[in-house]
Design a protein around this motif. Sequence first.
Motif, PDB file in Angstrom:
ATOM      1  N   LYS A 119       0.822  -1.206   0.000  1.00 38.88           N
ATOM      2  CA  LYS A 119       0.000   0.000   0.000  1.00 38.88           C
ATOM      3  C   LYS A 119       0.858   1.260   0.000  1.00 38.88           C
ATOM      4  O   LYS A 119       0.507   2.268  -0.621  1.00 38.88           O
ATOM      5  N   SER A 120       1.990   1.204   0.697  1.00 37.24           N
ATOM      6  CA  SER A 120       2.847   2.381   0.786  1.00 37.24           C
ATOM      7  C   SER A 120       3.417   2.768  -0.577  1.00 37.24           C
ATOM      8  O   SER A 120       3.499   3.951  -0.918  1.00 37.24           O
ATOM      9  N   GLU A 121       3.817   1.776  -1.374  1.00 38.02           N
ATOM     10  CA  GLU A 121       4.344   2.066  -2.710  1.00 38.02           C
ATOM     11  C   GLU A 121       3.258   2.656  -3.606  1.00 38.02           C
ATOM     12  O   GLU A 121       3.536   3.518  -4.450  1.00 38.02           O
ATOM     13  N   ALA A 122       2.021   2.196  -3.435  1.00 33.78           N
ATOM     14  CA  ALA A 122       0.917   2.756  -4.208  1.00 33.78           C
ATOM     15  C   ALA A 122       0.683   4.218  -3.838  1.00 33.78           C
ATOM     16  O   ALA A 122       0.425   5.059  -4.699  1.00 33.78           O
ATOM     17  N   ILE A 123       0.777   4.529  -2.550  1.00 28.29           N
ATOM     18  CA  ILE A 123       0.632   5.919  -2.106  1.00 28.29           C
ATOM     19  C   ILE A 123       1.765   6.773  -2.684  1.00 28.29           C
ATOM     20  O   ILE A 123       1.554   7.912  -3.112  1.00 28.29           O
ATOM     21  N   LYS A 124       2.954   6.212  -2.707  1.00 30.15           N
ATOM     22  CA  LYS A 124       4.099   6.923  -3.275  1.00 30.15           C
ATOM     23  C   LYS A 124       3.841   7.275  -4.736  1.00 30.15           C
ATOM     24  O   LYS A 124       4.187   8.371  -5.194  1.00 30.15           O
ATOM     25  N   TYR A 125       3.221   6.349  -5.460  1.00 35.33           N
ATOM     26  CA  TYR A 125       2.878   6.622  -6.864  1.00 35.33           C
ATOM     27  C   TYR A 125       1.942   7.827  -6.951  1.00 35.33           C
ATOM     28  O   TYR A 125       2.142   8.730  -7.781  1.00 35.33           O
ATOM     29  N   LEU A 126       0.912   7.852  -6.115  1.00 34.96           N
ATOM     30  CA  LEU A 126      -0.020   8.982  -6.119  1.00 34.96           C
ATOM     31  C   LEU A 126       0.687  10.282  -5.743  1.00 34.96           C
ATOM     32  O   LEU A 126       0.460  11.327  -6.362  1.00 34.96           O
ATOM     33  N   GLN A 127       1.554  10.191  -4.747  1.00 31.10           N
ATOM     34  CA  GLN A 127       2.301  11.369  -4.304  1.00 31.10           C
ATOM     35  C   GLN A 127       3.129  11.958  -5.440  1.00 31.10           C
ATOM     36  O   GLN A 127       3.209  13.177  -5.597  1.00 31.10           O
ATOM     37  N   GLU A 128       3.712  11.092  -6.240  1.00 29.22           N
ATOM     38  CA  GLU A 128       4.581  11.550  -7.327  1.00 29.22           C
ATOM     39  C   GLU A 128       3.809  12.031  -8.546  1.00 29.22           C
ATOM     40  O   GLU A 128       4.354  12.732  -9.396  1.00 29.22           O
ATOM     41  N   ASN A 129       2.535  11.656  -8.643  1.00 26.01           N
ATOM     42  CA  ASN A 129       1.768  11.979  -9.840  1.00 26.01           C
ATOM     43  C   ASN A 129       0.619  12.959  -9.611  1.00 26.01           C
ATOM     44  O   ASN A 129      -0.050  13.350 -10.562  1.00 26.01           O
ATOM     45  N   LEU A 130       0.396  13.363  -8.371  1.00 23.56           N
ATOM     46  CA  LEU A 130      -0.604  14.379  -8.078  1.00 23.56           C
ATOM     47  C   LEU A 130       0.083  15.710  -7.797  1.00 23.56           C
ATOM     48  O   LEU A 130       1.231  15.748  -7.355  1.00 23.56           O
ATOM     49  N   ASN A 136       0.133  18.582   0.041  1.00 23.49           N
ATOM     50  CA  ASN A 136       0.906  19.120   1.164  1.00 23.49           C
ATOM     51  C   ASN A 136       1.251  18.057   2.193  1.00 23.49           C
ATOM     52  O   ASN A 136       2.369  17.993   2.688  1.00 23.49           O
ATOM     53  N   LYS A 137       0.256  17.233   2.535  1.00 24.10           N
ATOM     54  CA  LYS A 137       0.451  16.247   3.590  1.00 24.10           C
ATOM     55  C   LYS A 137      -0.330  14.981   3.258  1.00 24.10           C
ATOM     56  O   LYS A 137      -1.416  15.051   2.672  1.00 24.10           O
ATOM     57  N   ILE A 138       0.237  13.844   3.629  1.00 27.39           N
ATOM     58  CA  ILE A 138      -0.425  12.548   3.439  1.00 27.39           C
ATOM     59  C   ILE A 138      -0.675  11.937   4.807  1.00 27.39           C
ATOM     60  O   ILE A 138       0.252  11.792   5.610  1.00 27.39           O
ATOM     61  N   ILE A 139      -1.929  11.595   5.072  1.00 26.82           N
ATOM     62  CA  ILE A 139      -2.310  10.963   6.337  1.00 26.82           C
ATOM     63  C   ILE A 139      -2.754   9.541   6.037  1.00 26.82           C
ATOM     64  O   ILE A 139      -3.601   9.324   5.158  1.00 26.82           O
ATOM     65  N   THR A 140      -2.208   8.571   6.737  1.00 22.11           N
ATOM     66  CA  THR A 140      -2.576   7.175   6.529  1.00 22.11           C
ATOM     67  C   THR A 140      -3.163   6.593   7.803  1.00 22.11           C
ATOM     68  O   THR A 140      -2.822   7.007   8.907  1.00 22.11           O
ATOM     69  N   MET A 141      -4.018   5.584   7.627  1.00 24.66           N
ATOM     70  CA  MET A 141      -4.658   4.953   8.780  1.00 24.66           C
ATOM     71  C   MET A 141      -4.970   3.499   8.453  1.00 24.66           C
ATOM     72  O   MET A 141      -5.397   3.168   7.342  1.00 24.66           O
TER      73      MET A 141
END
Length: 253
Positions: A186-197, A201-206
């Motif tokens: 899941k973390s790598e998928a979030i990284k993809y979104l972070q790099e393409n959006l 400003n901030k990413i919150i995970t739960m």
Amino acid sequence: MNLFVTDFDRTLFIDRKISLEDINSIEAWQKEGNKFVIATGRDINSISEYISIYNLKPDYLICNNGAAIFDKGRKRIVSNFIDKNIILDVIDYIYKNYEGGLSLSEINSKISIRPRNGISHEKDCKKLISYKELSSIGEVYQIHKRFQEEDFTKVLEKDLNSRFFSHIIAYANSHNVDIVAKGVNKSEAIKYLQENLININKIITMGDSYNDLQMILDYEGFIISSAKENLKNQVRNICSSVSDCLNIVSNIS
């Protein structure tokens, strides 16, 4: 703009329901111009059914523990399949050494493999095939093995990660073991979104379980208070619900 990423089962979807308080908090979060993402071990068909019932409108869906990412229109934007030869090796090993059946998440369906012995406990499968029909399978995001007793999940997780560590990774998740291609999480998928959006400003995970731990640690996120003690001991931030998490984040901001 901030990005809130939550696990589904036992984090947002608790005791077979999503609370109205959580739904209202998510809607308020999005109205403020933020993005809402569900990151789940479920496939796209399974998770779509539930978000439709509750009229949730996630901006992105991370499915199969990060093996697939979909946008708000359910268009697939990322696919990470398991090598077919490895699929057959892993299934063969599970089939011969663990009772009951297992299932596969293909692009558009979830397939159950008839058990060698014992009873299959797999859920949400649209099709049943025999072991001999494995050669007919298509591209696969994830292999699932479900146990009636939760203790067996950690046994199989350790066994598979030791035996097939170069090719796959297994996650023990309650009564299920989810198996995906090496490097998928899941973390790598979030990284993809972070790099393409743009303008995040901030990413919150739960989350609540082992397959959520990496994204929680990588993004200094939150674990739900109902999670296992050994997981909570590894995480600094603990909250009681999705709405509680969003309230904490909003107050800090």
